[in-house]
Design a protein around this motif. Structure first.
Motif, PDB file in Angstrom:
ATOM      1  N   GLN A   1      17.158   8.501 -21.407  1.00 49.15           N
ATOM      2  CA  GLN A   1      17.049   7.418 -20.125  1.00 49.15           C
ATOM      3  C   GLN A   1      17.282   8.575 -19.013  1.00 49.15           C
ATOM      4  O   GLN A   1      17.836   9.747 -19.167  1.00 49.15           O
ATOM      5  CB  GLN A   1      18.334   6.557 -20.005  1.00 49.15           C
ATOM      6  N   THR A   2      16.652   8.255 -17.759  1.00 48.94           N
ATOM      7  CA  THR A   2      16.493   9.101 -16.885  1.00 48.94           C
ATOM      8  C   THR A   2      16.434   8.281 -15.416  1.00 48.94           C
ATOM      9  O   THR A   2      16.079   7.018 -15.684  1.00 48.94           O
ATOM     10  CB  THR A   2      15.328  10.159 -16.813  1.00 48.94           C
ATOM     11  N   THR A   3      17.021   8.810 -14.543  1.00 50.33           N
ATOM     12  CA  THR A   3      16.961   8.095 -13.150  1.00 50.33           C
ATOM     13  C   THR A   3      16.657   9.229 -11.947  1.00 50.33           C
ATOM     14  O   THR A   3      17.072  10.348 -12.147  1.00 50.33           O
ATOM     15  CB  THR A   3      18.363   7.535 -12.702  1.00 50.33           C
ATOM     16  N   ASN A   4      16.096   8.641 -10.806  1.00 52.91           N
ATOM     17  CA  ASN A   4      15.747   9.696  -9.873  1.00 52.91           C
ATOM     18  C   ASN A   4      17.069   9.746  -8.830  1.00 52.91           C
ATOM     19  O   ASN A   4      16.922  10.724  -7.913  1.00 52.91           O
ATOM     20  CB  ASN A   4      14.641   9.159  -8.980  1.00 52.91           C
ATOM     21  N   LYS A   5      18.104   8.922  -9.175  1.00 56.17           N
ATOM     22  CA  LYS A   5      19.248   9.315  -8.651  1.00 56.17           C
ATOM     23  C   LYS A   5      20.573   9.272  -9.339  1.00 56.17           C
ATOM     24  O   LYS A   5      21.280   8.238  -9.292  1.00 56.17           O
ATOM     25  CB  LYS A   5      19.394   8.133  -7.402  1.00 56.17           C
ATOM     26  N   ALA A   6      20.574  10.274 -10.002  1.00 56.38           N
ATOM     27  CA  ALA A   6      21.872  10.338 -11.059  1.00 56.38           C
ATOM     28  C   ALA A   6      23.117  10.521 -10.505  1.00 56.38           C
ATOM     29  O   ALA A   6      24.043  10.304 -11.044  1.00 56.38           O
ATOM     30  CB  ALA A   6      21.547  11.636 -11.818  1.00 56.38           C
ATOM     31  N   ILE A   7      23.068  10.741  -8.891  1.00 57.79           N
ATOM     32  CA  ILE A   7      24.221  10.828  -8.291  1.00 57.79           C
ATOM     33  C   ILE A   7      24.829   9.421  -8.286  1.00 57.79           C
ATOM     34  O   ILE A   7      26.073   9.168  -8.137  1.00 57.79           O
ATOM     35  CB  ILE A   7      24.256  11.647  -7.044  1.00 57.79           C
TER      36      ILE A   7
END
Length: 168
Positions: free
Chosen positions: A46-52
């Protein structure tokens, strides 16, 4: 996701003004070898462009190895084996009981604890039953495992169930 509403690290509500994209890639494999030896694998990245803002485990793996077969002239259907779950470390959310909501935190990392379950499923004509030991490694690899700080996953547990069909 646009205009994402979240609780910041001070547990106050905020709204993001950027569009967030989450992606998940999954690989599933389920096969029975030699008519009796079963293998199930589920790998997810899984990945996201806003991990923060979006706290998700980057990778997780779930696997099961089991024996399956019909015994005693097909009167007993049996499945016995083990399943293991593993999550790559990540910064999880924290929980605010007063709001009944999760909020961002940056000091606590979770994951890297294997959850192993051992199971037996059986059917003898109208009777089905299962036996399961959940989190069988509890205490052997440590006891400090959770996905939210201060909220532990269940300890080792023994579960069983029985279904008896009288009108089959």
């Amino acid at each position: 996701v646009g205009n994402y509403i979240y609780m910041d690290s001070t547990a106050l509500p905020k709204q993001s003004n950027v569009v967030m994209s989450n992606w998940a890639y999954s690989l599933n494999y389920n096969k029975v070898f030699f008519k009796h030896l079963g293998l199930k694998l589920n790998l997810t990245y899984q990945t996201t462009n806003k991990a923060i803002l979006m706290r998700i485990a980057p990778a997780q793996a779930i696997g099961a190895l089991y024996y399956t077969g019909n015994l005693f002239k097909n009167n007993l259907q049996l499945q016995i084996g083990a399943q293991c779950e593993y999550y790559q470390p990540f910064k999880s959310l924290a929980y605010m009981p007063a709001y009944n909501m999760y909020y961002l935190q940056n000091r606590y990392t979770v994951g890297e604890y294997p959850f192993v379950d051992v199971f037996l499923n059986a059917r003898i004509k109208p009777v089905q039953f299962f036996l399961k030991v959940e989190n069988a490694l509890y205490g052997l690899t440590g006891t400090n495992y959770n996905f939210v700080e201060g909220y532990m996953q269940p300890d080792r547990a023994f579960r069983f169930g029985l279904t008896w069909l009288f009108f089959d």
